[in-house]
Design a protein around this motif. Structure first.
Motif, PDB file in Angstrom:
ATOM      1  N   THR A   1      25.976  -9.931 -87.950  1.00  0.00           N
ATOM      2  CA  THR A   1      25.257  -8.745 -87.495  1.00  0.00           C
ATOM      3  C   THR A   1      23.776  -9.068 -87.434  1.00  0.00           C
ATOM      4  OG1 THR A   1      26.892  -7.264 -88.467  1.00  0.00           O
ATOM      5  CG2 THR A   1      24.741  -6.320 -87.974  1.00  0.00           C
ATOM      6  N   VAL A   2      23.180  -8.812 -86.272  1.00  0.00           N
ATOM      7  CA  VAL A   2      21.741  -9.002 -86.111  1.00  0.00           C
ATOM      8  C   VAL A   2      21.098  -7.640 -85.888  1.00  0.00           C
ATOM      9  CG1 VAL A   2      21.916 -11.359 -85.254  1.00  0.00           C
ATOM     10  CG2 VAL A   2      21.969  -9.472 -83.633  1.00  0.00           C
ATOM     11  N   VAL A   3      19.823  -7.560 -86.226  1.00  0.00           N
ATOM     12  CA  VAL A   3      19.072  -6.318 -86.057  1.00  0.00           C
ATOM     13  C   VAL A   3      17.957  -6.557 -85.059  1.00  0.00           C
ATOM     14  CG1 VAL A   3      17.683  -4.559 -87.203  1.00  0.00           C
ATOM     15  CG2 VAL A   3      19.569  -5.638 -88.439  1.00  0.00           C
ATOM     16  N   MET A   4      17.914  -5.707 -84.060  1.00  0.00           N
ATOM     17  CA  MET A   4      16.855  -5.760 -83.057  1.00  0.00           C
ATOM     18  C   MET A   4      15.980  -4.544 -83.304  1.00  0.00           C
ATOM     19  SD  MET A   4      17.482  -6.090 -79.024  1.00  0.00           S
ATOM     20  CE  MET A   4      16.152  -5.700 -77.908  1.00  0.00           C
ATOM     21  N   GLN A   5      14.823  -4.782 -83.955  1.00  0.00           N
ATOM     22  CA  GLN A   5      13.986  -3.646 -84.329  1.00  0.00           C
ATOM     23  C   GLN A   5      12.505  -3.970 -84.215  1.00  0.00           C
ATOM     24  OE1 GLN A   5      14.840  -2.065 -88.243  1.00  0.00           O
ATOM     25  NE2 GLN A   5      13.805  -0.148 -87.809  1.00  0.00           N
ATOM     26  N   HIS A   6      11.912  -4.473 -85.263  1.00  0.00           N
ATOM     27  CA  HIS A   6      10.456  -4.633 -85.289  1.00  0.00           C
ATOM     28  C   HIS A   6       9.957  -5.841 -84.506  1.00  0.00           C
ATOM     29  CE1 HIS A   6      10.187  -1.378 -88.083  1.00  0.00           C
ATOM     30  NE2 HIS A   6      11.014  -1.975 -88.910  1.00  0.00           N
ATOM     31  N   TRP A   7      10.653  -6.971 -84.654  1.00  0.00           N
ATOM     32  CA  TRP A   7      10.190  -8.175 -83.963  1.00  0.00           C
ATOM     33  C   TRP A   7      11.365  -8.858 -83.278  1.00  0.00           C
ATOM     34  CZ3 TRP A   7      11.176 -13.268 -83.395  1.00  0.00           C
ATOM     35  CH2 TRP A   7      10.201 -14.033 -82.753  1.00  0.00           C
ATOM     36  N   TYR A   8      11.200  -9.105 -82.014  1.00  0.00           N
ATOM     37  CA  TYR A   8      12.127  -9.913 -81.232  1.00  0.00           C
ATOM     38  C   TYR A   8      11.302 -10.475 -80.081  1.00  0.00           C
ATOM     39  CZ  TYR A   8      12.212  -5.835 -78.166  1.00  0.00           C
ATOM     40  OH  TYR A   8      11.839  -4.794 -77.346  1.00  0.00           O
ATOM     41  N   ASP A   9      11.816 -11.527 -79.478  1.00  0.00           N
ATOM     42  CA  ASP A   9      11.075 -12.162 -78.399  1.00  0.00           C
ATOM     43  C   ASP A   9      12.060 -12.725 -77.383  1.00  0.00           C
ATOM     44  OD1 ASP A   9       8.696 -13.014 -77.154  1.00  0.00           O
ATOM     45  OD2 ASP A   9       8.855 -15.007 -78.053  1.00  0.00           O
ATOM     46  N   GLY A  10      11.596 -12.868 -76.164  1.00  0.00           N
ATOM     47  CA  GLY A  10      12.356 -13.540 -75.128  1.00  0.00           C
ATOM     48  C   GLY A  10      13.667 -12.868 -74.755  1.00  0.00           C
TER      49      GLY A  10
ATOM     50  N   GLU B   1      26.429 -11.579 -67.822  1.00  0.00           N
ATOM     51  CA  GLU B   1      27.449 -12.001 -68.789  1.00  0.00           C
ATOM     52  C   GLU B   1      27.057 -11.817 -70.249  1.00  0.00           C
ATOM     53  OE1 GLU B   1      30.484 -12.911 -67.761  1.00  0.00           O
ATOM     54  OE2 GLU B   1      29.770 -12.487 -65.738  1.00  0.00           O
ATOM     55  N   GLY B   2      25.748 -11.713 -70.522  1.00  0.00           N
ATOM     56  CA  GLY B   2      25.290 -11.607 -71.905  1.00  0.00           C
ATOM     57  C   GLY B   2      23.781 -11.552 -71.956  1.00  0.00           C
ATOM     58  N   PHE B   3      23.241 -11.766 -73.148  1.00  0.00           N
ATOM     59  CA  PHE B   3      21.782 -11.735 -73.278  1.00  0.00           C
ATOM     60  C   PHE B   3      21.332 -12.792 -74.268  1.00  0.00           C
ATOM     61  CE2 PHE B   3      23.383  -8.980 -76.561  1.00  0.00           C
ATOM     62  CZ  PHE B   3      22.517  -9.106 -77.637  1.00  0.00           C
ATOM     63  N   SER B   4      20.109 -13.282 -74.047  1.00  0.00           N
ATOM     64  CA  SER B   4      19.488 -14.189 -74.996  1.00  0.00           C
ATOM     65  C   SER B   4      18.289 -13.487 -75.602  1.00  0.00           C
ATOM     66  CB  SER B   4      19.104 -15.521 -74.363  1.00  0.00           C
ATOM     67  OG  SER B   4      18.663 -15.374 -73.063  1.00  0.00           O
ATOM     68  N   ILE B   5      18.031 -13.849 -76.836  1.00  0.00           N
ATOM     69  CA  ILE B   5      16.951 -13.220 -77.594  1.00  0.00           C
ATOM     70  C   ILE B   5      16.564 -14.159 -78.729  1.00  0.00           C
ATOM     71  CG2 ILE B   5      18.559 -11.987 -79.143  1.00  0.00           C
ATOM     72  CD1 ILE B   5      16.539  -9.615 -79.051  1.00  0.00           C
ATOM     73  N   THR B   6      15.312 -14.106 -79.133  1.00  0.00           N
ATOM     74  CA  THR B   6      14.869 -14.825 -80.319  1.00  0.00           C
ATOM     75  C   THR B   6      14.611 -13.801 -81.397  1.00  0.00           C
ATOM     76  OG1 THR B   6      13.899 -16.614 -79.013  1.00  0.00           O
ATOM     77  CG2 THR B   6      13.108 -16.369 -81.270  1.00  0.00           C
ATOM     78  N   LEU B   7      15.243 -14.012 -82.561  1.00  0.00           N
ATOM     79  CA  LEU B   7      15.091 -13.121 -83.706  1.00  0.00           C
ATOM     80  C   LEU B   7      14.593 -13.920 -84.898  1.00  0.00           C
ATOM     81  CD1 LEU B   7      18.396 -11.055 -83.375  1.00  0.00           C
ATOM     82  CD2 LEU B   7      16.087 -10.309 -82.811  1.00  0.00           C
TER      83      LEU B   7
ATOM     84  N   GLY C   1      14.393 -14.889 -91.947  1.00  0.00           N
ATOM     85  CA  GLY C   1      13.585 -15.380 -93.067  1.00  0.00           C
ATOM     86  C   GLY C   1      12.343 -16.093 -92.599  1.00  0.00           C
ATOM     87  N   ASP C   2      11.612 -15.488 -91.691  1.00  0.00           N
ATOM     88  CA  ASP C   2      10.380 -16.043 -91.117  1.00  0.00           C
ATOM     89  C   ASP C   2      10.616 -17.308 -90.292  1.00  0.00           C
ATOM     90  OD1 ASP C   2       8.746 -14.010 -92.078  1.00  0.00           O
ATOM     91  OD2 ASP C   2       8.524 -15.012 -94.015  1.00  0.00           O
ATOM     92  N   ALA C   3      11.847 -17.509 -89.850  1.00  0.00           N
ATOM     93  CA  ALA C   3      12.162 -18.637 -88.964  1.00  0.00           C
ATOM     94  C   ALA C   3      12.743 -18.083 -87.667  1.00  0.00           C
ATOM     95  CB  ALA C   3      13.160 -19.578 -89.630  1.00  0.00           C
ATOM     96  N   PRO C   4      11.969 -18.100 -86.573  1.00  0.00           N
ATOM     97  CA  PRO C   4      12.494 -17.610 -85.298  1.00  0.00           C
ATOM     98  C   PRO C   4      13.627 -18.503 -84.795  1.00  0.00           C
ATOM     99  CG  PRO C   4      10.102 -17.928 -85.204  1.00  0.00           C
ATOM    100  CD  PRO C   4      10.582 -18.531 -86.475  1.00  0.00           C
ATOM    101  N   GLU C   5      14.724 -17.872 -84.385  1.00  0.00           N
ATOM    102  CA  GLU C   5      15.884 -18.606 -83.879  1.00  0.00           C
ATOM    103  C   GLU C   5      16.358 -17.975 -82.580  1.00  0.00           C
ATOM    104  OE1 GLU C   5      17.343 -21.327 -84.814  1.00  0.00           O
ATOM    105  OE2 GLU C   5      16.575 -21.636 -86.837  1.00  0.00           O
TER     106      GLU C   5
END
Length: 160
Positions: free
Chosen positions: A63-72, A78-84, A87-91
């Motif tokens: 489970t991921v949370v898309m709230q305060h910080w996300y990028d890209g 077919e789907g979506f890409s996102i950087t979340l 623990g202070d490591a963007p993935e």
């Protein structure tokens, strides 16, 4: 041979289309107000892309949370890409729509849950078993974000 209208899969497609439209709007204009999303997906889906350490830590679903910080945020057919941030490591992640198990916006008590059928047609299609369930337990998430139950849309009346 008789033909039947497959309402379950039609609703499945419509609900995934709804998620796509919501994400397209967020990609264009950002998250409005208090809206935020808990998205649970199958990490073993063949088209899902995530860092090895995440798939090792979450071998079935995550489970991921898309709230305060996300990028890209990039939304496709077919789907979506996102950087979340983990623990202070963007993935970076890529989540196909058909890997999504739940999509919840607790700010408006809205949620969708997709489950696979338990019979031999499970490989061909998915159906929704839509019962209220507790909010996902996500580390580093404010408790108030988990305090509301999601309104789950029932499709049982369309099944035979």
């Amino acid at each position: 041979m008789s033909r039947e209208i497959d309402y379950g899969n039609l609703m499945h497609d419509a609900m995934r289309g709804l998620i796509r439209k919501v994400l397209l709007d967020v990609a264009d204009r950002g998250l409005p107000g208090e809206h935020h999303f808990f998205i649970t997906f199958d990490t073993s889906h063949p088209d899902a892309e995530l860092a090895d350490w995440l798939s090792d830590r979450y071998p079935g679903e995550m489970t991921v949370v898309m709230q305060h910080w996300y990028d890209g945020l990039d939304v496709t057919e077919e789907g979506f890409s996102i950087t979340l941030n983990f623990g202070d490591a963007p993935e970076p992640l890529y989540i196909p729509y058909d890997a999504i198990r739940t999509f919840v916006d607790p700010s408006v008590e809205f949620g969708l849950r997709f489950e696979q059928q338990e019979n031999e047609e499970a490989d061909k299609s998915e159906t929704q078993d839509l019962e209220p369930e507790p909010q996902p337990d996500v580390p580093d998430t404010p408790k108030e974000a988990k305090s509301k139950d999601a309104e789950i849309v029932s499709l049982d009346s369309f099944r035979k």
